[in-house]
Design an enzyme around this catalytic site. Structure first.
Site, PDB file in Angstrom:
ATOM      1  CD  GLU A 287     -17.463   2.478   1.771  1.00 48.70           C
ATOM      2  OE1 GLU A 287     -18.565   2.417   1.802  1.00 48.70           O
ATOM      3  OE2 GLU A 287     -16.534   2.252   2.665  1.00 48.70           O
TER       4      GLU A 287
ATOM      5  CG  ASP B 135      -9.569  -4.795  11.150  1.00 48.56           C
ATOM      6  OD1 ASP B 135      -9.436  -4.686  12.504  1.00 48.56           O
ATOM      7  OD2 ASP B 135      -9.301  -3.961  10.576  1.00 48.56           O
TER       8      ASP B 135
ATOM      9  CB  SER C 211      -5.854   2.273   5.709  1.00 45.33           C
ATOM     10  OG  SER C 211      -6.304   2.413   7.069  1.00 45.33           O
TER      11      SER C 211
ATOM     12  CG  PHE D 283     -15.065  -1.450   2.632  1.00 45.15           C
ATOM     13  CD1 PHE D 283     -15.836  -2.479   3.198  1.00 45.15           C
ATOM     14  CD2 PHE D 283     -14.316  -0.755   3.609  1.00 45.15           C
ATOM     15  CE1 PHE D 283     -16.061  -2.900   4.427  1.00 45.15           C
ATOM     16  CE2 PHE D 283     -13.985  -1.482   4.919  1.00 45.15           C
ATOM     17  CZ  PHE D 283     -15.118  -2.510   5.324  1.00 45.15           C
TER      18      PHE D 283
ATOM     19  NE  ARG E  84      -2.670  -3.871   8.952  1.00 43.49           N
ATOM     20  CZ  ARG E  84      -2.937  -4.826  10.169  1.00 43.49           C
ATOM     21  NH1 ARG E  84      -3.304  -5.971  10.126  1.00 43.49           N
ATOM     22  NH2 ARG E  84      -2.511  -4.044  11.332  1.00 43.49           N
TER      23      ARG E  84
ATOM     24  NE  ARG F  84      -0.405  -0.503   4.774  1.00 44.58           N
ATOM     25  CZ  ARG F  84      -0.918  -0.340   6.033  1.00 44.58           C
ATOM     26  NH1 ARG F  84      -2.108   0.622   6.282  1.00 44.58           N
ATOM     27  NH2 ARG F  84      -0.556  -0.649   7.070  1.00 44.58           N
TER      28      ARG F  84
END
Lengths: 324, 281
Positions: free
Chosen positions: A68, A127, A47, A93, A177, A20
């Protein structure tokens, strides 16, 4: 075996970074070089590592809020007027949540939107499954006209981010990530739809995408020690798929393992299987999640539990060789 | 106020186009199309600033986005008669290999269409993007949209409505076709939405009512008022009260003609109520 007659090309790294951040760096560079590039985010600026672009081009950044569907529509609209919108949010998303908006307002309408999706797959980690999409490659590759890219390290993600701005049409760019080794050259040109040969081999073809590419290289070292010569190919573009590279390789090795951080249903492996079925039926094994949701955990633990690591690639390679 | 005779004539001709198009293929949505005929005729021929020809970016002209894509018959008729493509092409509506798909799309390259619509609730977001592109391009022209009232039941609209006010997108005029009907019946029965005006105002929009949404003079007056409210930091909403099926007596006062085509006899009756003005396609 014949592959052992020469030295294997090996890859090392000096630094690990998250893909990212490669996106963030690529976007920042585009901000400086392409005045038509605009960026949108649905409340995940940090993020997605979009801060630099925003700092340098505040008027070209659109903070949409947690909405979104609206973001995808606004991105489609921004293309009308010549802008090149890059949307940023998590992969879940970016795809499943907004499938119909992408389908109608972007893909069917042939809008030049770059859907940039972070935190894809299990490596999102703690998560849990609500956020760990393992179906996004399938969702996106089924849309006519959609280009689907899944990059493997920081440098490749940065290069891909820059490259897709010059390509006209909708693109899904998937990254993640966790920090992973940087092993592709900083100056390597990113060619959409063009596979990258990493190590040449003769006994088994390993085709990997995203975070599994480094694992495939690690696996090839283990296989080499076992006397097996593996050919590792990085498929960063799942659609359009570099069929020629795959067919050329299996013509030599006679078997293939595909590796991806995605459900085996709808992923890279299925796309490869279709190419082989049509052109050269070849034994294939899949390193992918087995039609399951993920769960909370440390990314490396999850990759081990769900069999998305170098050990799994070694195991599948040994199995597929036996099927030749 | 301009002489509206040519708009009245065009309205009658567009009604004929709508009836003939849906009759030919025995499908399509005549009710909502007829209800919005005066509005779209006025919009394209009197209200919007348009360039000659068509290019996707539409820089230097006003843009229109149809969000309730099922009223494609009126949209196709109006834009063909506004010069975007030959009126004879209306003959191909919903047929195989046509650019006039059941719901509007850019996919077949039909001039005058900038986005696909049909899956409801997406048009306002797209229009907001186009409006913000205009601002980036220092293009002073406006973005117009049309939405069904039933369509407001789709949640994406409310994301867009919140965003437009929050981000002060003041170069957009969104018109809601308040005909009070949707496929399954009256909107008040299917899903009561309360006061749409109060909702838009609560979200921070300027709301203009056009009580007689099938009256061309009322439309021109209301839209002029809407236009005068642009550029003041708030998005503008027009609540256009219309009669579904307007101009064809047996299609009015009912939702029955939302998505149903007339038979031969009904077509003849509808056409007789709207004698040819500018020439059939």
């Amino acid at each position: 075996m014949e592959g052992l007659g020469r030295l294997m090309k090996t890859y090392t790294y000096t630094e690990k970074k998250d893909t990212r951040s490669g996106f963030g760096a690529g976007l920042a560079e585009l901000g400086r070089t392409n005045p038509n590039v605009v960026a949108l985010c649905a409340d995940l600026v940090g993020s997605l590592k979009m801060e630099k672009f925003i700092e340098e081009n505040p008027e070209r950044f659109f903070q949409i809020g947690i909405a979104e569907a609206n973001m995808m529509g606004i991105a489609a609209g921004l293309t009308i007027g010549g802008k090149i919108p890059f949307t940023g949010t998590f992969a879940n998303f970016s795809t499943g949540r907004v499938y119909d908006q992408i389908r109608q307002s972007i893909a069917y309408s042939d809008k030049n939107v770059k859907i940039c999706a972070s935190h894809a797959g299990l490596t999102l980690g703690e998560d849990g499954a609500t956020h760990q999409i393992l179906e996004d490659i399938g969702l996106m590759k089924m849309l006519p006209g959609m280009t689907v890219i899944n990059t493997c390290d920081y440098n490749q993600t940065k290069a891909a981010t820059i490259a897709i701005a010059d390509y006209h049409g909708p693109v899904y760019l998937r990254f993640g990530r966790p920090v992973v080794p940087i092993f592709t050259p900083e100056d390597q040109k990113f060619e959409i739809g063009k596979a990258v040969m990493l190590t040449e081999g003769t006994d088994v073809t390993i085709v990997a995408t995203g975070h599994l590419v480094w694992e495939a290289l690690e696996a090839s070292k283990v296989l080499f020690e076992k006397g097996i010569s593996a050919e590792v190919i990085n498929i960063h573009t799942i659609k359009p798929l570099d069929e020629e590279a795959i067919l050329k390789s299996v013509a030599k090795t006679g078997c293939i393992v595909t590796a991806e951080e995605h459900n085996y249903l709808g992923g890279l492996g299925e796309s490869v299987a279709r190419v082989l079925a049509l052109n050269n039926p070849t034994p294939q094994e899949f390193v992918a999640t087995n039609d399951t949701f993920g769960e909370s955990g440390i990314p490396s633990q999850l990759m081990d539990k769900y069999g998305l690591n170098s050990a799994a690639i070694v195991e599948k390679s040994l199995s597929v060789i036996k099927r030749k | 106020m301009p002489n509206t005779k040519h708009l009245e004539d065009l309205t009658i001709q567009v009604r004929r186009d709508i009836l003939r198009m849906v009759h030919k293929v025995n499908s399509g949505h005549p009710g909502g199309s007829l209800g919005c005929t005066e509005f779209l005729v006025s919009l394209y021929n009197e209200i919007m600033v348009r360039k000659e020809g068509f290019d996707m970016d539409g820089i230097g002209e006003d843009l229109f986005f149809l969000s309730n894509g099922h009223i494609s018959p009126v949209f196709y008729s109006v834009i063909s008669r506004a010069g975007y493509f030959p009126v004879e092409e209306l003959n191909t509506f919903r047929l195989l290999n046509s650019r006039l798909q059941g719901h509007p799309t850019t996919h077949e390259g039909l001039p005058g269409v900038r986005i696909a619509s049909g899956s409801l609730g997406q048009g306002m977001s797209v229009a907001l993007g186009a409006a913000q592109a205009k601002k980036l391009n220092r293009d002073n022209h406006l973005v117009y949209t049309l939405h069904g009232d039933g369509e407001l039941q789709e949640g994406q609209n409310w994301e867009a409505i919140m965003y437009a006010a929050g981000k002060k997108v003041d170069n957009i005029i969104c018109t809601i076709d308040l005909n009070g009907q949707q496929i399954d019946g009256a909107t008040d029965e299917v899903l009561p939405m309360g006061s749409i005006k109060a909702k838009f105002e609560a979200f921070g929009w300027v709301v203009i009512d056009i009580e007689e949404g099938n009256n061309i003079e009322a439309i021109l007056k209301g839209m002029a008022k809407a236009k005068s409210n642009t550029g003041k930091g708030k998005p503008v909403c027009v609540l256009l009260k219309t009669m579904m099926g307007n101009g064809v007596d047996f299609m009015m006062h009912t939702h029955a003609w939302h998505g149903k085509a007339p038979n031969d006899e009904q077509l003849a009756k509808g056409l007789a109520q709207n004698p040819e003005t500018l020439g059939d396609y």
